[in-house]
Write a protein that holds these residues in place. Structure first.
Motif, PDB file in Angstrom:
ATOM      1  N   ALA A   1       2.149  12.576  -3.192  1.00 35.99           N
ATOM      2  CA  ALA A   1       2.574  13.143  -1.911  1.00 35.99           C
ATOM      3  C   ALA A   1       4.046  12.852  -1.644  1.00 35.99           C
ATOM      4  O   ALA A   1       4.801  13.722  -1.178  1.00 35.99           O
ATOM      5  N   MET A   2       4.481  11.620  -1.939  1.00 35.23           N
ATOM      6  CA  MET A   2       5.891  11.285  -1.732  1.00 35.23           C
ATOM      7  C   MET A   2       6.790  12.117  -2.634  1.00 35.23           C
ATOM      8  O   MET A   2       7.863  12.586  -2.214  1.00 35.23           O
TER       9      MET A   2
ATOM     10  N   ASP B   1       0.842  -1.194   0.000  1.00 33.43           N
ATOM     11  CA  ASP B   1       0.000   0.000   0.000  1.00 33.43           C
ATOM     12  C   ASP B   1       0.882   1.250   0.000  1.00 33.43           C
ATOM     13  O   ASP B   1       1.632   1.483   0.949  1.00 33.43           O
ATOM     14  N   PRO B   2       0.815   2.091  -1.038  1.00 37.48           N
ATOM     15  CA  PRO B   2       1.665   3.281  -1.051  1.00 37.48           C
ATOM     16  C   PRO B   2       1.355   4.256   0.079  1.00 37.48           C
ATOM     17  O   PRO B   2       2.212   5.081   0.435  1.00 37.48           O
ATOM     18  N   ALA B   3       0.156   4.161   0.666  1.00 39.72           N
ATOM     19  CA  ALA B   3      -0.172   5.037   1.800  1.00 39.72           C
ATOM     20  C   ALA B   3       0.773   4.803   2.965  1.00 39.72           C
ATOM     21  O   ALA B   3       1.067   5.729   3.728  1.00 39.72           O
ATOM     22  N   TRP B   4       1.248   3.560   3.125  1.00 39.61           N
ATOM     23  CA  TRP B   4       2.175   3.288   4.212  1.00 39.61           C
ATOM     24  C   TRP B   4       3.392   4.197   4.139  1.00 39.61           C
ATOM     25  O   TRP B   4       3.836   4.748   5.148  1.00 39.61           O
TER      26      TRP B   4
ATOM     27  N   HIS C   1      -0.946   9.115  -3.111  1.00 39.53           N
ATOM     28  CA  HIS C   1       0.163   8.806  -2.207  1.00 39.53           C
ATOM     29  C   HIS C   1       1.510   8.939  -2.927  1.00 39.53           C
ATOM     30  O   HIS C   1       2.488   9.418  -2.348  1.00 39.53           O
ATOM     31  N   HIS C   2       1.544   8.513  -4.174  1.00 47.10           N
ATOM     32  CA  HIS C   2       2.770   8.701  -4.944  1.00 47.10           C
ATOM     33  C   HIS C   2       3.039  10.186  -5.171  1.00 47.10           C
ATOM     34  O   HIS C   2       4.193  10.644  -5.094  1.00 47.10           O
TER      35      HIS C   2
ATOM     36  N   ALA D   1       3.752   7.007   2.142  1.00 48.18           N
ATOM     37  CA  ALA D   1       3.415   8.429   2.044  1.00 48.18           C
ATOM     38  C   ALA D   1       3.097   9.015   3.417  1.00 48.18           C
ATOM     39  O   ALA D   1       3.527  10.122   3.748  1.00 48.18           O
ATOM     40  N   GLU D   2       2.347   8.277   4.234  1.00 49.65           N
ATOM     41  CA  GLU D   2       1.910   8.787   5.534  1.00 49.65           C
ATOM     42  C   GLU D   2       2.852   8.410   6.663  1.00 49.65           C
ATOM     43  O   GLU D   2       2.897   9.094   7.694  1.00 49.65           O
TER      44      GLU D   2
END
Length: 479
Positions: free
Chosen positions: A181-182, A43-46, A178-179, A48-49
């Motif tokens: 945001a990173m 999960d890219p949220a992991w 999320h991508h 990013a957040e």
């Protein structure tokens, strides 16, 4: 009495002492290389957040279909394991779900899941006693406490695992927040995306109509016209490339491709958009779209991954209650020679095209896949996949494809996992199995040991870097 958790330093090496010694030397050369994870489903949220995970059930058990698939086969309902359903998050108590899992951990003896999990328990969390009914609470409390610390945040583990690159997989109508945001933050972690257009390519996908409408809204294109539909794909692929994508991914039921005339494909597309395509026409449309994606790859350079051969959502009741990817996908026979011929006839000799083939049907390794990849310059074989991502599966793959395709028509290893903490374990298994296979060739006088050492490095680093066109990674990370 609790059993000691011990990871033997020479696990998965040959039993023959001479071959075992060679395997140990080869493995020592590649053991600590950084990890390239060019295809997976974390999960890219992991990243990013960078939020803390809360407990072992939500992190290790509930998302992992390898685990709850086995438990379900023994009559344990998914609702007791913390697995979310179509109705929302599970109401199961996380500690009770973990206790239930621990009391059935013996079911995983001899499976790759036990190898991966014991690696996570021992190497990542430092447990010295095996998971069991007696140690379930010790594990639950220990993991929960560790996850609350900065050292176990996603980004800290990303660095600890020495991940050089990690690719996630997103659908064609994902806005990639999320991508983005990173990228905006400038975090140093090399996390990229992968273009997975299945929901707007497969007329039998349950979300097709809604996804197609969102596809048009996102791109500003008339996706009910053939030209507008193709242009929408090109725009979305460009969005993904801007977020680091070097590959697309296609999870079709079969490997069928087609190369229809424009009038024929426009007529077919009209039926698809109108919702009037039958099963054969849906299959023909998916087949045509693989060829269209190959044409787009010639222009934008994305590597195609074709992952066919899974009968998705075989358990209709489970699918209705829990949705996709809940452990009820079943491998089936897959034909490649005739299936790929239309695409290969159109573009198979173009060196700009790169296609990585996967299979769940091991019977085609030597008969079809190795000869195809051993001839067409656009084809590379992906590693043993999914049900065959195991020590025996990896050995069978090497044994059946190497004599015809060699090593250098394969893509190295990718973990294809949703379970982030298992990534080092999965790559470690692949490195050990490759070292063991090469050691056998050395002791049979089929390779010199220096050649085997070069191959071990190439299988671990050079081949995935090349196959996925990861030109931002160094040719040799050892300096």
């Amino acid at each position: 009495m609790a059993k000691t958790l011990r990871l033997h330093p020479e696990r998965l090496f040959p039993s023959d002492p001479a071959a075992r010694a060679v395997a140990a030397r080869l493995y020592a050369e590649i053991r600590d290389l950084p990890i390239i994870s060019p295809h997976g489903h974390t999960d890219p949220a992991w990243f990013a957040e960078n939020a803390a995970w809360t407990d072992p059930t939500s992190l290790l058990l509930a998302p992992d279909h390898y685990l709850y698939r086995m438990l379900y086969s023994q009559g344990i309902p998914l609702e007791k394991l913390g697995v979310p359903s179509r109705q929302g998050p599970s109401g199961a108590d996380p500690r009770e779900a973990w206790r239930l899992f621990a009391s059935h951990f013996h079911l995983f003896r001899g499976t790759p899941s036990s190898i991966w999990l014991n690696h996570v328990f021992g190497e990542v969390f430092g447990f010295t006693q095996a998971l069991s009914t007696e140690t379930a609470d010790e594990y639950y409390d220990g993991i929960t406490a560790a996850l609350a610390t900065p050292a176990f945040r996603p980004r800290a583990l990303f660095d600890r695992f020495r991940i050089a690159l990690l690719a996630t997989t997103e659908g064609a109508v994902d806005e990639l927040p999320h991508h983005r945001a990173m990228r905006a933050e400038g975090w140093h972690g090399n996390v990229v995306t992968t273009y997975r257009p299945d929901s707007v390519v497969d007329p039998e996908h349950e979300e097709f109509a809604g996804a197609l409408a969102r596809f048009g809204n996102m791109t500003g294109e008339d996706v009910e016209s053939w030209d507008g539909y193709l242009l929408a794909h090109r725009k979305r692929r460009a969005d993904f490339i801007a977020m680091g994508a070097t590959a697309s991914d296609h999870g079709h039921p079969t490997a069928a491709t087609a190369d229809l005339s424009r009038p024929a494909v426009e007529a077919l597309f009209a039926k698809v958009v109108a919702g009037k395509a039958d099963a054969a026409e849906a299959e023909l449309f998916r087949a045509q779209m693989l060829t269209e994606m190959a044409r787009m790859s010639l222009d934008d350079g994305l590597v195609m991954q074709i992952h066919p051969g899974s009968f998705r959502n075989h358990n209709t009741q489970l699918f209705a209650a829990y949705g996709r990817d809940k452990g009820a996908d079943i491998p089936r026979q897959t034909e490649y020679v005739q299936a790929l011929r239309p695409l290969l006839g159109a573009h198979g000799n173009d060196p700009r095209l790169s296609i990585i083939l996967f299979t769940l049907d091991e019977t085609v390794y030597a008969r079809e896949l190795a000869p195809l990849a051993g001839h067409y310059p656009c084809l590379t074989l992906g590693p043993a996949w999914w049900f065959h991502d195991s020590p025996e599966g990896m050995r069978r793959f090497r044994e059946q494809v190497t004599e015809t395709a060699g090593f250098y028509n394969t893509a190295g290893f990718n973990d294809d996992t949703r379970a982030f903490l298992s990534i080092p374990a999965r790559h470690d298994v692949a490195r050990r199995v490759d070292s063991a296979f090469l050691a056998r060739l050395v002791t049979e006088q089929r390779l010199d040991e220096d050649e085997a050492a070069e191959l071990a490095f190439d299988l671990t680093w050079t081949l995935p870097r090349r196959a996925y066109r990861l030109n931002n990674l160094p040719a040799d990370p050892r300096g």
